[in-house]
Design an enzyme around this catalytic site. Structure first.
Site, mmCIF file in Angstrom:
data_model
loop_
_atom_site.group_PDB
_atom_site.id
_atom_site.type_symbol
_atom_site.label_atom_id
_atom_site.label_comp_id
_atom_site.label_asym_id
_atom_site.label_seq_id
_atom_site.Cartn_x
_atom_site.Cartn_y
_atom_site.Cartn_z
ATOM 1 N N ARG A 63 -68.201 -60.369 71.195
ATOM 2 C CA ARG A 63 -69.559 -60.046 71.634
ATOM 3 C C ARG A 63 -69.981 -60.949 72.798
ATOM 4 N NH1 ARG A 63 -73.262 -61.486 69.102
ATOM 5 N NH2 ARG A 63 -72.247 -63.024 67.758
ATOM 6 N N LYS A 202 -72.749 -54.837 65.341
ATOM 7 C CA LYS A 202 -73.793 -55.847 65.257
ATOM 8 C C LYS A 202 -75.126 -55.360 65.809
ATOM 9 C CE LYS A 202 -71.434 -58.908 63.100
ATOM 10 N NZ LYS A 202 -71.701 -59.095 61.634
ATOM 11 N N HIS A 221 -76.128 -61.505 56.206
ATOM 12 C CA HIS A 221 -74.785 -61.584 56.780
ATOM 13 C C HIS A 221 -73.905 -62.272 55.736
ATOM 14 C CE1 HIS A 221 -71.936 -63.307 60.075
ATOM 15 N NE2 HIS A 221 -71.518 -62.140 59.634
ATOM 16 N N SER A 239 -67.988 -67.557 60.908
ATOM 17 C CA SER A 239 -66.576 -67.277 61.124
ATOM 18 C C SER A 239 -65.709 -68.491 60.779
ATOM 19 C CB SER A 239 -66.350 -66.891 62.587
ATOM 20 O OG SER A 239 -65.002 -66.621 62.839
ATOM 21 N N LYS A 243 -65.350 -66.414 54.111
ATOM 22 C CA LYS A 243 -66.206 -65.389 53.494
ATOM 23 C C LYS A 243 -65.405 -64.181 53.016
ATOM 24 C CE LYS A 243 -69.089 -63.741 56.480
ATOM 25 N NZ LYS A 243 -68.711 -62.377 56.909
ATOM 26 N N THR A 244 -64.587 -63.618 53.897
ATOM 27 C CA THR A 244 -63.795 -62.441 53.535
ATOM 28 C C THR A 244 -62.714 -62.798 52.513
ATOM 29 O OG1 THR A 244 -64.170 -61.419 55.692
ATOM 30 C CG2 THR A 244 -62.291 -60.628 54.436
ATOM 31 N N ASP A 258 -69.313 -57.946 54.729
ATOM 32 C CA ASP A 258 -70.018 -58.559 55.854
ATOM 33 C C ASP A 258 -71.536 -58.387 55.875
ATOM 34 O OD1 ASP A 258 -69.664 -60.107 58.288
ATOM 35 O OD2 ASP A 258 -70.268 -58.310 59.374
ATOM 36 N N ARG A 323 -58.676 -58.027 65.529
ATOM 37 C CA ARG A 323 -59.459 -57.372 64.472
ATOM 38 C C ARG A 323 -58.785 -56.101 63.976
ATOM 39 N NH1 ARG A 323 -64.415 -59.690 62.430
ATOM 40 N NH2 ARG A 323 -65.083 -61.231 63.971
#
Length: 526
Positions: A63, A202, A221, A239, A243-244, A258, A323
């Site tokens: 981004r 996003k 988030h 990041s 988390k994932t 997410d 990704r």
């Protein structure tokens, strides 16, 4: 129009509300198989040995926060938290760009997909995603939910994304040729000059972050999962904090990886798919994500081993932000529909590269508010040019770049939900111990998983706690599956003076960030 030999455009879709001068000739609601075929035949990407579409997103592989704008008008002027990520844009400039983009797309093949967001029907919004490329339409198929059976002639929100359209900064009032602009009054999003699909994701998240708090829903988030007992847990984290990884638990079902909403009645996913990082991906460490890379998925900016079509996930020659997107049904134990009960546990994940924070701390409600508003993690030396030592990173609500309202709006909703639900909140350090990055060691994933399991099983409610000086954090003296010494960070440093120096340094950074956001020193709460 250049018509592929294996499909034909429709001619009845009315896009006049966007400025298209006549009913558009476009490819509507194409299947993943057809979109993949188109992308390969027309040079947007190629197939891996697993028959997965792989594309390069061009100049932008992430981004561009400085090129994100919000139209400032009667809807937004008093509500939006105007700052360096919520940058004002005029309605007139937005309308000029919209008409230019409509004209640009009218002269080439383009793709339209109707979809929806929010798994909870009470808050669902209809989307129309208009894209210049087939791979962007495939991304929209993977990331968003199927539309309602009766599709509206004009959806609630429309996105136009055209990587080949470049703005003229002087004429169009953008910073440079690429842009992402949201108009909350007209309910439209314009994305140009960038092929990075995360801008689409996003932008929609930003829309929900603006709308949902106004109806009493907390947008977050975070990742979320649910156990066999029906109890949900959520994982906040920037990041690189895990988390994932930590939400992908074979003993629990995934709600989403997410973006979620928390109403008084439920916890629900915003999306219908996942957008996971693939750097260093392996079947051993991320089996669920690895298994989801199959036909229909979309890989971005990866590279294959020489003379093969086999992806080398360790190759970051294009970007570290490689990704993959895929629908949630590609995850074997995903919840369908992706709705759960309000959570019993909240985990704030931080990769503390200073080596100061405990692997686990139990937070009071006041501390939960403070650390939520802080959104702390740390960048390590070598990850970006010019970083030679750990650097603290603070992102309010673990997502400053996506929150149009002031952080306290979200913090107050979180605090209210925590108090009403009797939710336990935990600060989890997935970073370093025994010293800062370069001296200490990264906390083992197996120890972090043991901590998460002990929390879920209630075992950390049955042990004694100690207090970490300076930060007033309560940490357990014992946790099954974790060495007792690891739980107290100061005990792991050979040089106690060096520990106190790093702890004082990090504390000053927390206070400076709190002062910046709240206008006061905002002492760490007990």
């Amino acid at each position: 129009m250049n018509i592929p030999n294996f499909l034909y455009p429709i001619t009845h879709l009315d896009l006049c509300y966007l400025g298209f001068s006549k009913p558009a000739d476009c490819f509507y609601q194409l299947s993943p198989e057809v979109l993949t075929q188109y992308a390969v035949e027309y040079g947007e990407g190629s197939l891996t040995d697993q028959q997965v579409l792989s594309v390069d997103t061009g100049k932008f592989t992430g981004r561009s926060p400085k090129d994100r704008f919000l139209v400032k008008d009667e809807t937004t002027s008093e509500l939006v938290w105007w700052n360096d990520v919520n940058i004002p844009f005029t309605k007139d400039a937005f309308d000029r760009l919209r008409l230019q983009m409509a004209d640009y797309l009218s002269r080439r093949p383009f793709f339209v997909r109707d979809a929806a967001v929010c798994a909870d029907p009470a808050y669902r919004l209809s989307l129309r995603i208009i894209t210049e490329t087939a791979y962007q339409s495939l991304f929209a198929y993977n990331l968003f939910m199927e539309p309602d059976q009766e599709i509206r002639p004009v959806p609630e929100w429309t996105i136009i994304a055209a990587p080949g359209f470049r703005a003229d900064p002087e004429e169009d009032h953008t910073r440079q040729a690429n842009f992402s602009i949201i108009d909350f009054s007209q309910k439209m999003i314009l994305i140009g000059g960038t092929g990075y699909t995360g801008e689409i994701k996003k932008a929609v998240f930003s829309v929900l972050n603006f709308l949902l708090p106004q109806v009493g829903v907390l947008p977050m988030h975070c990742a979320a999962n649910v156990g066999k007992d029906g109890n949900s847990a959520i994982f906040f984290g920037l990041s690189g904090t895990g988390k994932t990884t930590l939400s992908a638990d074979p003993e629990r079902k995934l709600i989403g990886d997410d973006e979620h909403g928390w109403s008084e009645e439920a916890l629900f996913n915003f999306e219908g798919g996942c957008y996971a990082k693939t750097v260093n991906l392996s079947a051993e460490h991320e089996p669920q994500i690895f298994a989801a890379i199959r036909p229909g998925a979309l890989l971005e900016n990866v590279r294959c081993y020489p003379q093969t079509r086999t992806v080398n996930f360790n190759d970051i020659s294009v970007t570290e932000n490689t990704r993959v997107s895929y629908p949630t049904q590609f995850i074997a134990n995903a919840v369908q529909p992706s709705i759960g009960r309000p959570p019993k546990h909240i985990f704030f994940l931080t990769a503390d590269a200073f080596g100061v924070l405990p692997p686990v701390s139990r937070l009071s409600n006041a501390q939960a508010r403070y650390y939520f508003l802080s959104g702390y993690t740390a960048k390590i030396a070598g990850t970006e040019f010019g970083i030679n030592e750990p650097q603290a990173t603070f992102s309010a609500c673990f997502g400053k770049a996506f929150i149009p309202l002031h952080p306290t709006c979200y913090a107050e909703l979180l605090e209210e939900r925590i108090e009403k639900g009797g939710v336990q909140v935990w600060l989890i350090n997935t970073g370093w111990t025994g010293g800062p990055y370069g001296t200490g060691e990264r906390i083992s994933l197996c120890f972090t998983r043991a901590i998460i399991n002990a929390v879920m099983n209630g075992q950390l409610n049955q042990v004694s706690y100690n207090t970490l000086p300076l930060f007033n954090l309560m940490f357990p003296n014992h946790c099954p599956g974790v060495p007792d010494q690891l739980l107290n960070p100061a005990e792991n440093w050979d040089d106690r003076d060096a520990y106190r120096f790093q702890a004082s340094k990090l504390l000053r950074l927390f206070k400076a960030n709190a002062k910046l956001n709240s206008g006061s020193h905002a002492e760490l709460p007990i």
